[in-house]
Design a protein around this motif. Structure first.
Motif, PDB file in Angstrom:
ATOM      1  N   ALA A 122       0.825  -1.211  -0.024  1.00 53.58           N
ATOM      2  CA  ALA A 122       0.068   0.020  -0.099  1.00 53.58           C
ATOM      3  C   ALA A 122       1.218   1.403   0.147  1.00 53.58           C
ATOM      4  O   ALA A 122       0.642   2.113  -0.817  1.00 53.58           O
ATOM      5  CB  ALA A 122      -0.783   0.095   1.354  1.00 53.58           C
ATOM      6  N   ILE A 123       1.873   1.356   0.944  1.00 54.00           N
ATOM      7  CA  ILE A 123       2.746   2.280   0.739  1.00 54.00           C
ATOM      8  C   ILE A 123       3.236   2.655  -0.551  1.00 54.00           C
ATOM      9  O   ILE A 123       3.760   3.818  -1.003  1.00 54.00           O
ATOM     10  CB  ILE A 123       3.790   2.132   2.144  1.00 54.00           C
ATOM     11  N   GLY A 124       3.810   1.634  -0.897  1.00 49.91           N
ATOM     12  CA  GLY A 124       4.540   1.552  -2.423  1.00 49.91           C
ATOM     13  C   GLY A 124       3.690   2.302  -3.358  1.00 49.91           C
ATOM     14  O   GLY A 124       4.208   3.031  -4.305  1.00 49.91           O
ATOM     15  N   ALA A 125       2.523   1.805  -3.471  1.00 50.93           N
ATOM     16  CA  ALA A 125       1.611   2.255  -4.415  1.00 50.93           C
ATOM     17  C   ALA A 125       1.133   3.724  -4.071  1.00 50.93           C
ATOM     18  O   ALA A 125       1.452   4.674  -4.819  1.00 50.93           O
ATOM     19  CB  ALA A 125       0.190   1.680  -4.320  1.00 50.93           C
ATOM     20  N   LEU A 126       1.107   4.035  -2.813  1.00 52.02           N
ATOM     21  CA  LEU A 126       0.682   5.520  -2.410  1.00 52.02           C
ATOM     22  C   LEU A 126       1.845   6.315  -2.889  1.00 52.02           C
ATOM     23  O   LEU A 126       1.852   7.637  -3.008  1.00 52.02           O
ATOM     24  CB  LEU A 126       0.349   5.611  -0.836  1.00 52.02           C
ATOM     25  N   PHE A 127       3.223   5.883  -2.353  1.00 46.79           N
ATOM     26  CA  PHE A 127       4.460   6.740  -2.502  1.00 46.79           C
ATOM     27  C   PHE A 127       4.606   6.966  -4.186  1.00 46.79           C
ATOM     28  O   PHE A 127       4.772   8.213  -4.404  1.00 46.79           O
ATOM     29  CB  PHE A 127       5.573   5.967  -2.168  1.00 46.79           C
ATOM     30  N   GLY A 128       4.141   5.920  -4.985  1.00 47.99           N
ATOM     31  CA  GLY A 128       4.512   6.341  -6.337  1.00 47.99           C
ATOM     32  C   GLY A 128       3.469   7.137  -6.788  1.00 47.99           C
ATOM     33  O   GLY A 128       3.677   8.143  -7.591  1.00 47.99           O
ATOM     34  N   ILE A 129       2.055   7.308  -6.374  1.00 47.58           N
ATOM     35  CA  ILE A 129       1.294   8.243  -6.706  1.00 47.58           C
ATOM     36  C   ILE A 129       1.511   9.534  -6.233  1.00 47.58           C
ATOM     37  O   ILE A 129       1.484  10.546  -6.943  1.00 47.58           O
ATOM     38  CB  ILE A 129      -0.264   7.635  -6.315  1.00 47.58           C
ATOM     39  N   PHE A 130       1.905   9.659  -5.022  1.00 53.38           N
ATOM     40  CA  PHE A 130       2.277  10.939  -4.437  1.00 53.38           C
ATOM     41  C   PHE A 130       3.455  11.642  -5.112  1.00 53.38           C
ATOM     42  O   PHE A 130       3.609  12.783  -5.494  1.00 53.38           O
ATOM     43  CB  PHE A 130       2.326  10.987  -2.800  1.00 53.38           C
ATOM     44  N   SER A 131       4.484  10.883  -5.127  1.00 53.94           N
ATOM     45  CA  SER A 131       5.634  11.459  -5.801  1.00 53.94           C
ATOM     46  C   SER A 131       5.520  11.743  -7.111  1.00 53.94           C
ATOM     47  O   SER A 131       5.953  12.832  -7.550  1.00 53.94           O
ATOM     48  CB  SER A 131       6.695  10.365  -5.647  1.00 53.94           C
ATOM     49  N   THR A 132       4.502  10.975  -7.915  1.00 51.95           N
ATOM     50  CA  THR A 132       4.344  11.593  -9.138  1.00 51.95           C
ATOM     51  C   THR A 132       3.611  12.780  -9.316  1.00 51.95           C
ATOM     52  O   THR A 132       3.995  13.797 -10.125  1.00 51.95           O
ATOM     53  CB  THR A 132       3.659  10.310  -9.949  1.00 51.95           C
ATOM     54  N   ALA A 133       2.759  12.896  -8.477  1.00 50.82           N
ATOM     55  CA  ALA A 133       2.017  14.115  -8.500  1.00 50.82           C
ATOM     56  C   ALA A 133       2.542  15.029  -7.994  1.00 50.82           C
ATOM     57  O   ALA A 133       2.630  16.241  -8.542  1.00 50.82           O
ATOM     58  CB  ALA A 133       0.573  13.807  -7.500  1.00 50.82           C
ATOM     59  N   ILE A 134       3.629  15.077  -6.989  1.00 50.41           N
ATOM     60  CA  ILE A 134       4.267  16.100  -6.355  1.00 50.41           C
ATOM     61  C   ILE A 134       5.346  16.500  -7.380  1.00 50.41           C
ATOM     62  O   ILE A 134       5.403  17.815  -7.690  1.00 50.41           O
ATOM     63  CB  ILE A 134       4.952  15.723  -5.150  1.00 50.41           C
ATOM     64  N   PHE A 135       5.933  15.748  -8.009  1.00 53.45           N
ATOM     65  CA  PHE A 135       6.951  16.093  -8.834  1.00 53.45           C
ATOM     66  C   PHE A 135       6.281  16.904 -10.193  1.00 53.45           C
ATOM     67  O   PHE A 135       6.811  17.866 -10.335  1.00 53.45           O
ATOM     68  CB  PHE A 135       7.620  14.839  -9.161  1.00 53.45           C
ATOM     69  N   THR A 136       5.140  16.406 -10.624  1.00 51.05           N
ATOM     70  CA  THR A 136       4.686  16.799 -11.936  1.00 51.05           C
ATOM     71  C   THR A 136       3.869  18.376 -11.614  1.00 51.05           C
ATOM     72  O   THR A 136       4.237  19.334 -12.364  1.00 51.05           O
ATOM     73  CB  THR A 136       3.482  15.902 -12.440  1.00 51.05           C
ATOM     74  N   TRP A 137       3.201  18.319 -10.569  1.00 53.64           N
ATOM     75  CA  TRP A 137       2.355  19.400 -10.460  1.00 53.64           C
ATOM     76  C   TRP A 137       2.930  20.507  -9.392  1.00 53.64           C
ATOM     77  O   TRP A 137       2.334  21.382  -9.064  1.00 53.64           O
ATOM     78  CB  TRP A 137       0.922  19.192 -10.322  1.00 53.64           C
ATOM     79  N   ILE A 138       3.651  20.010  -8.576  1.00 54.41           N
ATOM     80  CA  ILE A 138       4.246  21.002  -7.429  1.00 54.41           C
ATOM     81  C   ILE A 138       5.890  21.344  -7.781  1.00 54.41           C
ATOM     82  O   ILE A 138       6.187  22.513  -7.824  1.00 54.41           O
ATOM     83  CB  ILE A 138       4.253  20.479  -6.092  1.00 54.41           C
ATOM     84  N   TRP A 139       6.653  20.322  -8.014  1.00 57.35           N
ATOM     85  CA  TRP A 139       8.131  20.609  -8.150  1.00 57.35           C
ATOM     86  C   TRP A 139       8.401  21.343  -9.383  1.00 57.35           C
ATOM     87  O   TRP A 139       9.156  22.431  -9.311  1.00 57.35           O
ATOM     88  CB  TRP A 139       8.872  19.227  -7.956  1.00 57.35           C
ATOM     89  N   ILE A 140       7.738  20.752 -10.647  1.00 53.53           N
ATOM     90  CA  ILE A 140       8.046  21.491 -11.698  1.00 53.53           C
ATOM     91  C   ILE A 140       7.108  22.823 -11.761  1.00 53.53           C
ATOM     92  O   ILE A 140       5.868  22.603 -11.658  1.00 53.53           O
ATOM     93  CB  ILE A 140       7.852  20.547 -12.892  1.00 53.53           C
ATOM     94  N   ASP A 141       7.571  23.857 -12.150  1.00 56.75           N
ATOM     95  CA  ASP A 141       7.130  25.038 -12.380  1.00 56.75           C
ATOM     96  C   ASP A 141       5.853  24.953 -13.242  1.00 56.75           C
ATOM     97  O   ASP A 141       4.495  25.285 -13.123  1.00 56.75           O
ATOM     98  CB  ASP A 141       7.801  26.324 -12.719  1.00 56.75           C
ATOM     99  N   GLU A 142       6.065  24.668 -14.527  1.00 58.74           N
ATOM    100  CA  GLU A 142       5.251  24.735 -15.671  1.00 58.74           C
ATOM    101  C   GLU A 142       5.468  23.313 -16.544  1.00 58.74           C
ATOM    102  O   GLU A 142       6.073  23.383 -17.328  1.00 58.74           O
ATOM    103  CB  GLU A 142       5.332  25.956 -16.644  1.00 58.74           C
ATOM    104  N   PRO A 143       4.738  22.230 -16.090  1.00 58.19           N
ATOM    105  CA  PRO A 143       4.943  20.983 -16.809  1.00 58.19           C
ATOM    106  C   PRO A 143       4.320  21.211 -17.993  1.00 58.19           C
ATOM    107  O   PRO A 143       3.345  21.553 -18.330  1.00 58.19           O
ATOM    108  CB  PRO A 143       4.474  19.984 -15.930  1.00 58.19           C
ATOM    109  N   ALA A 144       5.104  20.239 -18.854  1.00 57.35           N
ATOM    110  CA  ALA A 144       4.675  20.269 -20.440  1.00 57.35           C
ATOM    111  C   ALA A 144       3.418  19.264 -20.420  1.00 57.35           C
ATOM    112  O   ALA A 144       3.220  18.669 -19.437  1.00 57.35           O
ATOM    113  CB  ALA A 144       5.701  19.809 -21.299  1.00 57.35           C
ATOM    114  N   ILE A 145       2.491  19.449 -21.363  1.00 57.52           N
ATOM    115  CA  ILE A 145       1.428  18.653 -21.498  1.00 57.52           C
ATOM    116  C   ILE A 145       1.860  17.230 -21.510  1.00 57.52           C
ATOM    117  O   ILE A 145       1.384  16.495 -21.030  1.00 57.52           O
ATOM    118  CB  ILE A 145       0.822  18.770 -23.024  1.00 57.52           C
ATOM    119  N   PHE A 146       2.790  17.062 -22.348  1.00 62.89           N
ATOM    120  CA  PHE A 146       3.377  15.546 -22.340  1.00 62.89           C
ATOM    121  C   PHE A 146       3.464  14.825 -20.992  1.00 62.89           C
ATOM    122  O   PHE A 146       3.128  13.809 -20.596  1.00 62.89           O
ATOM    123  CB  PHE A 146       4.558  15.490 -23.379  1.00 62.89           C
ATOM    124  N   THR A 147       4.183  15.677 -20.221  1.00 64.42           N
ATOM    125  CA  THR A 147       4.870  15.155 -18.966  1.00 64.42           C
ATOM    126  C   THR A 147       3.343  15.133 -17.900  1.00 64.42           C
ATOM    127  O   THR A 147       3.497  14.043 -17.458  1.00 64.42           O
ATOM    128  CB  THR A 147       5.679  16.284 -18.042  1.00 64.42           C
TER     129      THR A 147
END
Lengths: 199, 158
Positions: free
Chosen positions: A46-71
């Motif tokens: 469960a933690i593995g799946a949640l970690f994957g989901i949260f890290s992807t979301a955080i990286f894409t929509w928080i860490w990167i300022d203006e993510p490309a549509i492709f990303t």
């Protein structure tokens, strides 16, 4: 002439023989250990799946300022595939057979679980490995573009993909081996027992 | 509850061990015995409404033996304990009853072997059927078949 009932006394003797002393504390310890193992195993998944989901979301929509549509598209696909995988793994443990504590019910439950596992392992390459490899390749490529600004991947990056591909191929053959040597023989034994019970 | 459980194990340890010996290889008997004890402790609540401890022990014992230890089940080896314990018993055609019992059980498939164990232990057809999850008629037919098989095989004139 000797009859089956003549053996009742002999059997009673066997069931009365006990050379073992049950250590109650060790039983309780074993139960606690098994429960803990089950909890840890479920938690890791469960933690593995949640970690994957949260890290992807955080990286894409928080860490990167203006993510490309492709990303963003790749991130959504990655999250969806993680949710799908988690549901698949959790679903294997669920059975439709009601457990009424009889041997037949237990066998049916085991057969249902093993059949699901066999089905999943048979299609593992198509349902899990190939899509996951494709998504991870695309996701890492999207990250690469975001971080470097370059479209052409470097040699080191491509070597990384190669290693990842080798790992997925290893996983495929590992699962095949598990399927043929563990799951299918176990399922055969369960079918055989059920046949005996029905016969 | 713990004291009640300990007493049950004390009273029926031999029965649990007999099940483990029947369904595990010689070197895996201890593991299966321990596994059955663990499952019994886990399902102690289900026993409270059960009529007889024997029924509950066979129920959990067979469920554990046949569904949990698939990798170790079968290849029943010689049951040394059973054979050795009663060399001095009455013999039939040069063999003791324990040897005959062991030989006959080893020749049976797992389910028939389980039915025979319960039958010899005095469980009624209804109890056996509730443990296995099959109809009582099926159990009766199989007991009769076992009796006939046994008579055919061990028919001897003294």
């Amino acid at each position: 002439m000797m009859e089956l009932d003549d053996l009742k006394t002999t059997w009673k003797k066997e069931v009365k023989m006990t050379t073992k002393i049950a250590d109650f504390n060790s039983i309780k310890c074993e139960v606690r250990k098994l429960d803990k193992q089950a909890k840890v195993s479920w938690s890791i998944e469960a933690i593995g799946a949640l970690f994957g989901i949260f890290s992807t979301a955080i990286f894409t929509w928080i860490w990167i300022d203006e993510p490309a549509i492709f990303t963003q598209v790749i991130a959504v696909i990655l999250i969806a595939s993680l949710i799908y995988s988690a549901r698949l793994f959790f679903g294997i443990q669920q059975t439709e057979t009601r457990d009424d504590l009889t041997l037949l019910a237990k066998l049916n439950i085991q057969i249902e679980k093993r059949e699901k596992e066999v089905k999943m392992l048979r299609n593992f390459a198509v349902v899990q490995l190939i899509p996951m490899f494709s998504i991870m390749t695309l996701a890492s490529y999207a990250v690469y573009i975001e971080l470097t600004g370059r479209v052409m991947p470097s040699i080191a990056f491509m070597i990384g993909w190669g290693v990842c591909l080798a790992y997925f191929i290893f996983l495929h053959f590992y699962n095949r081996n598990h399927l043929n040597n563990k799951f299918l023989p176990a399922l055969e034994q369960l079918y055989e027992l059920k046949k005996q019970l029905d016969g | 509850m713990a004291a009640e459980f300990e007493q049950l194990i004390k009273d029926h340890g031999g029965r649990i061990l007999a099940i483990a010996r029947r369904y595990a290889d010689t070197d895996a008997v201890d593991d299966l015995y321990q596994e059955i004890l663990v499952q019994l402790w886990r399902s102690i609540d289900s026993f409270r409404g059960d009529a007889k401890p024997e029924t509950w022990i066979y129920r959990i014992g067979f469920n554990t033996a046949m569904t949990s230890v698939r990798k170790q089940i079968r290849l029943r080896e010689g049951k040394a304990i059973l054979n050795n314990q009663s060399r001095s018993e009455e013999s039939l055609g040069g063999r003791c009853q324990a040897e005959i019992l062991s030989e006959f059980m080893d020749s049976l498939a797992d389910i028939d072997s389980s039915i025979m164990m319960m039958y010899l232990d005095g469980l009624k057809g209804q109890e056996i059927s509730s443990i296995l999850g099959v109809k009582i008629n099926t159990v009766q037919v199989r007991i009769n078949r076992l009796k006939k098989m046994f008579s055919d095989r061990y028919l001897e004139v003294e």
